[in-house]
Write an enzyme that holds these catalytic residues in place. Structure first.
Site, PDB file in Angstrom:
ATOM      1  N   VAL A 172       0.841  -1.208   0.000  1.00 15.85           N
ATOM      2  CA  VAL A 172       0.000   0.000   0.000  1.00 15.85           C
ATOM      3  C   VAL A 172       0.872   1.253   0.000  1.00 15.85           C
ATOM      4  CG1 VAL A 172      -1.808   1.276   1.225  1.00 15.85           C
ATOM      5  CG2 VAL A 172      -1.914  -1.220   1.117  1.00 15.85           C
ATOM      6  N   CYS A 173       1.978   1.218   0.742  1.00 17.12           N
ATOM      7  CA  CYS A 173       2.870   2.384   0.802  1.00 17.12           C
ATOM      8  C   CYS A 173       3.518   2.663  -0.560  1.00 17.12           C
ATOM      9  CB  CYS A 173       3.940   2.178   1.868  1.00 17.12           C
ATOM     10  SG  CYS A 173       3.264   2.067   3.528  1.00 17.12           S
ATOM     11  N   THR A 174       3.836   1.613  -1.288  1.00 20.48           N
ATOM     12  CA  THR A 174       4.411   1.787  -2.622  1.00 20.48           C
ATOM     13  C   THR A 174       3.378   2.390  -3.571  1.00 20.48           C
ATOM     14  OG1 THR A 174       5.977  -0.006  -2.278  1.00 20.48           O
ATOM     15  CG2 THR A 174       5.481   0.585  -4.566  1.00 20.48           C
ATOM     16  N   ALA A 227       3.147   6.097  -2.618  1.00 22.57           N
ATOM     17  CA  ALA A 227       4.307   6.867  -3.077  1.00 22.57           C
ATOM     18  C   ALA A 227       4.284   7.046  -4.592  1.00 22.57           C
ATOM     19  CB  ALA A 227       5.597   6.179  -2.641  1.00 22.57           C
TER      20      ALA A 227
END
Length: 179
Positions: free
Chosen positions: A73-75, A78
């Site tokens: 999810v963080c990728t 970003a």
């Protein structure tokens, strides 16, 4: 009879703990629209010092907190900020990602996905705590703040599992505020 006494004793012993937990939960409310951005200084992915006071008034600031470099999810989050980077820049905004990862981790993450914005290392989560970002389970929180030129929170968005939405919501707010 003995069971009732034990239940009462248990409740009496637990009451102070419950009261403290309630007070902590009430004081842990995130920053709200109109609150000033907390002062902080951290190190970016290139090992350079970043001090928020040097940025206030120069740009609209989009500060997003995310749990972990290279996670799914963080990728997505970003990369969504990366893909909209030119739109943020045209709108006069500077994007800043923050988590507890190391400078080296941020550098690797930034290089891997060609992220054109600042990633700051907050190893002890001091800044995350200043912003009162709430975590979920054993993850640190995911929350985005738009800071106006006046240094105050103009918008905030929180959704733990919706990484892409953070970029979309922040950009939508900035564009609508300019009209």
């Amino acid at each position: 009879m003995m069971r009732k006494k034990l239940n009462k004793l248990f409740l009496l012993l637990m009451m102070p703990l419950l009261m403290v937990s309630t007070v902590k939960a009430q004081t842990k409310k995130h920053l709200a629209v109109g609150d000033p951005v907390p002062a902080f200084s951290l190190t970016d992915q290139d090992g350079k010092a970043f001090d928020i006071k040097n940025e206030i008034g120069k740009h609209i600031l989009v500060i997003y907190f995310y749990p972990k470099d290279e996670s799914m999810v963080c990728t997505k989050e970003a990369c969504s900020f990366r893909d909209s980077f030119n739109d943020f820049t045209k709108a006069g905004a500077k994007v800043i990602g923050i988590n507890s990862g190391t400078v080296a981790s941020h550098k690797s993450f930034s290089d891997h996905y060609k992220l054109p914005f600042t990633l700051l290392s907050d190893p002890d989560n001091k800044v995350l705590n200043k912003f009162k970002v709430k975590g979920m389970w054993f993850f640190s929180g995911r929350q985005t703040f738009v800071i106006g030129l006046d240094g105050k929170v103009a918008f905030q968005y929180s959704a733990m599992l919706e990484g892409k939405e953070h970029s979309d919501q922040a950009l939508q707010y900035i564009k609508s505020a300019k009209k």
